[in-house]
Write a protein that holds these residues in place. Sequence first.
Motif, PDB file in Angstrom:
ATOM      1  N   SER A   1      34.832 -58.764 -83.397  1.00  0.00           N
ATOM      2  CA  SER A   1      33.529 -59.319 -83.038  1.00  0.00           C
ATOM      3  C   SER A   1      33.055 -60.433 -83.985  1.00  0.00           C
ATOM      4  N   PHE A   2      32.925 -60.148 -85.262  1.00  0.00           N
ATOM      5  CA  PHE A   2      32.370 -61.180 -86.136  1.00  0.00           C
ATOM      6  C   PHE A   2      33.347 -62.319 -86.441  1.00  0.00           C
ATOM      7  N   TYR A   3      34.504 -62.001 -87.001  1.00  0.00           N
ATOM      8  CA  TYR A   3      35.430 -63.063 -87.436  1.00  0.00           C
ATOM      9  C   TYR A   3      35.806 -64.052 -86.327  1.00  0.00           C
ATOM     10  N   PRO A   4      36.088 -63.582 -85.095  1.00  0.00           N
ATOM     11  CA  PRO A   4      36.500 -64.551 -84.067  1.00  0.00           C
ATOM     12  C   PRO A   4      35.423 -65.590 -83.745  1.00  0.00           C
ATOM     13  N   THR A   5      34.155 -65.264 -84.026  1.00  0.00           N
ATOM     14  CA  THR A   5      33.102 -66.219 -83.655  1.00  0.00           C
ATOM     15  C   THR A   5      32.911 -67.308 -84.701  1.00  0.00           C
ATOM     16  N   THR A   6      33.449 -67.086 -85.919  1.00  0.00           N
ATOM     17  CA  THR A   6      33.090 -67.977 -87.024  1.00  0.00           C
ATOM     18  C   THR A   6      33.556 -69.412 -86.804  1.00  0.00           C
ATOM     19  N   LEU A   7      34.672 -69.600 -86.114  1.00  0.00           N
ATOM     20  CA  LEU A   7      35.143 -70.967 -85.876  1.00  0.00           C
ATOM     21  C   LEU A   7      34.187 -71.702 -84.946  1.00  0.00           C
ATOM     22  N   PHE A   8      33.775 -70.997 -83.877  1.00  0.00           N
ATOM     23  CA  PHE A   8      32.884 -71.620 -82.898  1.00  0.00           C
ATOM     24  C   PHE A   8      31.524 -71.909 -83.514  1.00  0.00           C
ATOM     25  N   LEU A   9      31.131 -71.111 -84.511  1.00  0.00           N
ATOM     26  CA  LEU A   9      29.841 -71.300 -85.175  1.00  0.00           C
ATOM     27  C   LEU A   9      29.944 -72.251 -86.368  1.00  0.00           C
ATOM     28  N   ASP A  10      31.153 -72.793 -86.571  1.00  0.00           N
ATOM     29  CA  ASP A  10      31.366 -73.740 -87.669  1.00  0.00           C
ATOM     30  C   ASP A  10      31.103 -73.160 -89.047  1.00  0.00           C
ATOM     31  N   ARG A  11      31.472 -71.915 -89.243  1.00  0.00           N
ATOM     32  CA  ARG A  11      31.329 -71.297 -90.560  1.00  0.00           C
ATOM     33  C   ARG A  11      32.685 -71.350 -91.241  1.00  0.00           C
ATOM     34  N   ARG A  12      32.928 -72.485 -91.893  1.00  0.00           N
ATOM     35  CA  ARG A  12      34.255 -72.751 -92.432  1.00  0.00           C
ATOM     36  C   ARG A  12      34.726 -71.722 -93.464  1.00  0.00           C
ATOM     37  N   GLU A  13      33.729 -71.097 -94.183  1.00  0.00           N
ATOM     38  CA  GLU A  13      34.132 -70.182 -95.256  1.00  0.00           C
ATOM     39  C   GLU A  13      34.943 -68.987 -94.730  1.00  0.00           C
ATOM     40  N   PHE A  14      34.839 -68.712 -93.410  1.00  0.00           N
ATOM     41  CA  PHE A  14      35.565 -67.554 -92.862  1.00  0.00           C
ATOM     42  C   PHE A  14      36.862 -67.950 -92.153  1.00  0.00           C
ATOM     43  N   GLN A  15      37.221 -69.246 -92.272  1.00  0.00           N
ATOM     44  CA  GLN A  15      38.352 -69.737 -91.498  1.00  0.00           C
ATOM     45  C   GLN A  15      39.651 -68.905 -91.637  1.00  0.00           C
ATOM     46  N   PRO A  16      40.019 -68.500 -92.871  1.00  0.00           N
ATOM     47  CA  PRO A  16      41.242 -67.697 -92.980  1.00  0.00           C
ATOM     48  C   PRO A  16      41.162 -66.439 -92.130  1.00  0.00           C
ATOM     49  N   TYR A  17      39.989 -65.813 -92.112  1.00  0.00           N
ATOM     50  CA  TYR A  17      39.832 -64.592 -91.309  1.00  0.00           C
ATOM     51  C   TYR A  17      40.005 -64.905 -89.836  1.00  0.00           C
ATOM     52  N   PHE A  18      39.435 -66.055 -89.415  1.00  0.00           N
ATOM     53  CA  PHE A  18      39.540 -66.410 -88.008  1.00  0.00           C
ATOM     54  C   PHE A  18      41.001 -66.495 -87.581  1.00  0.00           C
ATOM     55  N   TYR A  19      41.796 -67.183 -88.410  1.00  0.00           N
ATOM     56  CA  TYR A  19      43.190 -67.353 -87.994  1.00  0.00           C
ATOM     57  C   TYR A  19      43.992 -66.075 -88.126  1.00  0.00           C
ATOM     58  N   LEU A  20      43.442 -65.085 -88.832  1.00  0.00           N
ATOM     59  CA  LEU A  20      44.126 -63.794 -88.928  1.00  0.00           C
ATOM     60  C   LEU A  20      43.912 -62.933 -87.679  1.00  0.00           C
ATOM     61  N   VAL A  21      42.904 -63.296 -86.873  1.00  0.00           N
ATOM     62  CA  VAL A  21      42.563 -62.449 -85.722  1.00  0.00           C
ATOM     63  C   VAL A  21      43.774 -62.112 -84.838  1.00  0.00           C
ATOM     64  N   PRO A  22      44.557 -63.131 -84.394  1.00  0.00           N
ATOM     65  CA  PRO A  22      45.709 -62.792 -83.546  1.00  0.00           C
ATOM     66  C   PRO A  22      46.707 -61.881 -84.258  1.00  0.00           C
TER      67      PRO A  22
END
Lengths: 333, 262
Positions: free
Chosen positions: B215-236
């Motif tokens: 829920s949280f991490y996947p949204t960070t890219l769309f919300l432009d929260r760059r600090e979470f980018q590594p987490y976003f790419y870990l989602v898959p």
Amino acid sequence: MSLIEVRNLSKIFKTFDRKEGVWGGIQNLFVRQYRDLKAVDAISFSIDQGEMVGYIGANGAGKSTTIKMLTGILVPTSGAIKVGGYIPFRDRNSYTRTIGVVFGQRTQLWWDIAVVESFQLLKKIYNVSDKDYQERLETFDQVLNLKRLLHTPVRKLSLGQRMRCDLAASLLHNPMILFLDEPTIGLDVVAKENVRQFLRRVNQELKVTVLLTTHDLSDIEELCRRIMIIDKGRLLFDGALAELRERLACKSQVLLELKEPGKVNPAALGLNSDIEFKQLDEMRCQFIFDKRIVPSAELIKIVVNSLPVRDVVLEDTTIEEIVREIYSRGGIE
Amino acid sequence: MRHLSILIHYFSQYLKARLEYKGDLLIAVFTSFSATVASFGFLYILFHRVSSLQGWKFEELIFIYGFSLTCLGFFNVLSLNLYEFGERYIMEGRFDQVLLRPLHSLFQILFEAFRIESLQEVLTGLVALGYAGWKLRLQPTVIEVFLFPLMVVCGVVIYLSIFIILTSVSFWFEDRIGIIPPVYNMIPFGRYPTTIYNVFLQFLLSWIIPFAFASFYPTTLFLDRREFQPYFYLVPLVAAVSGTMALLVWNRGVKSYQSTGN
């Protein structure tokens, strides 16, 4: 090479004694004393294509467990099973396409939807072509009279009707082998006969190999030339039914109810000396005899002609008695 | 392809059965919708008092919530049988029939029954996403448009995997231990930025029961929260790993399935 090959097959269940009560329930979670239960104990047999084999035994003898291993539901503890080149539990996906299974106690149809919709789901799952589906349904209908039932939800069917539908469902994908676990359990005489007639045709005309468990000996007598008897997980007998009859003294009994209270003098009847006689009370008496020596018709004729009889009941050997007899002789061979 | 067509067949059959009792279905949808509205109401009341939560605006939280709800909605539609698995399939021995069909057992369990009313959550979630995106003036790039459905799929897979693993417990323990409801009740924790939690909860939600990855991490890219980018790419990756684990545990469970006496 046989179609079904079973070598030294065993299944051990781990069970534990449940403690009662709330505290016991909590204890159950943490401390369990396991016991080994040998449901099937090193059995071996093989079945050829086209055979129709009866697999019999008392309740809890290990019949269902064997069937469940043969159909891939249970993983054997040890030993080997090979059916048509497949190892059932391992090759489940391709193996289940080649077999049909009917459990008398449980339906494989979807409870809430009409029978025909269940059939269509199965048709899809097993990839049956429209042409084959129609043809097979037509064939089954001839014997099982399905047409009237097709649009009823399964939960509204009687046991006998449900069994007919289940039989058809198990054969929709044209399996090589049909496994049946107690297919006639709980059915009335007419429904039983229906099922037997259908199974005979399936075996003879469609050339499907059939293995069925039952504890109704008349199923076996009408259907199977070969029987296997299992007790306490071990195979006691594997051979022709006739052979079993030959070797074992199969005691049948005739129960008489008299019209009026009285004492029967067996000697006056002039019966064969092998017949055992017992007067149960003043109204009822019992003859125990061996069919091979005295045909039951003969005995009944004598009795009915010379005694004031109200009712006669002929009781054949039950599986339990055969098993007891085998034990008391210390085996067959 | 065959699986997809069977899935559609299953679904339409189930829908047909449910539609026999239209009133019942209508009430179920209404109840489900009320619960969803109530949980949005909670956010609304919260932000009536504070204007931001550790630097996160109301609309951003609505966006996260909308995403989470979309994934959760799909999960709820598919998970109906997981809750009843121990009782319906193991104790009643119905799993025998499942094992006799030439389809993977998990496929049958997931797709034989659906919580249809939860499709409402998918819809409401998408509406919330649209509303928040519009309010926030988000301008998704082409890549983001493609990444979005992938993220939804990953979220659903993560939810499913967690509960498949928990359900598999019934293969070994017939007693109902009731482990599923408390874990289910933890799902809402994943809907807030993890940074509002202490280290322990952050770790738990990311690496033990990875609700934050659904829920949280996947949204960070769309919300432009760059600090979470590594987490976003870990989602898959998290989805793939938890999916594989779930499948392994399940298959293991099937092997130790003992069936019931007859």
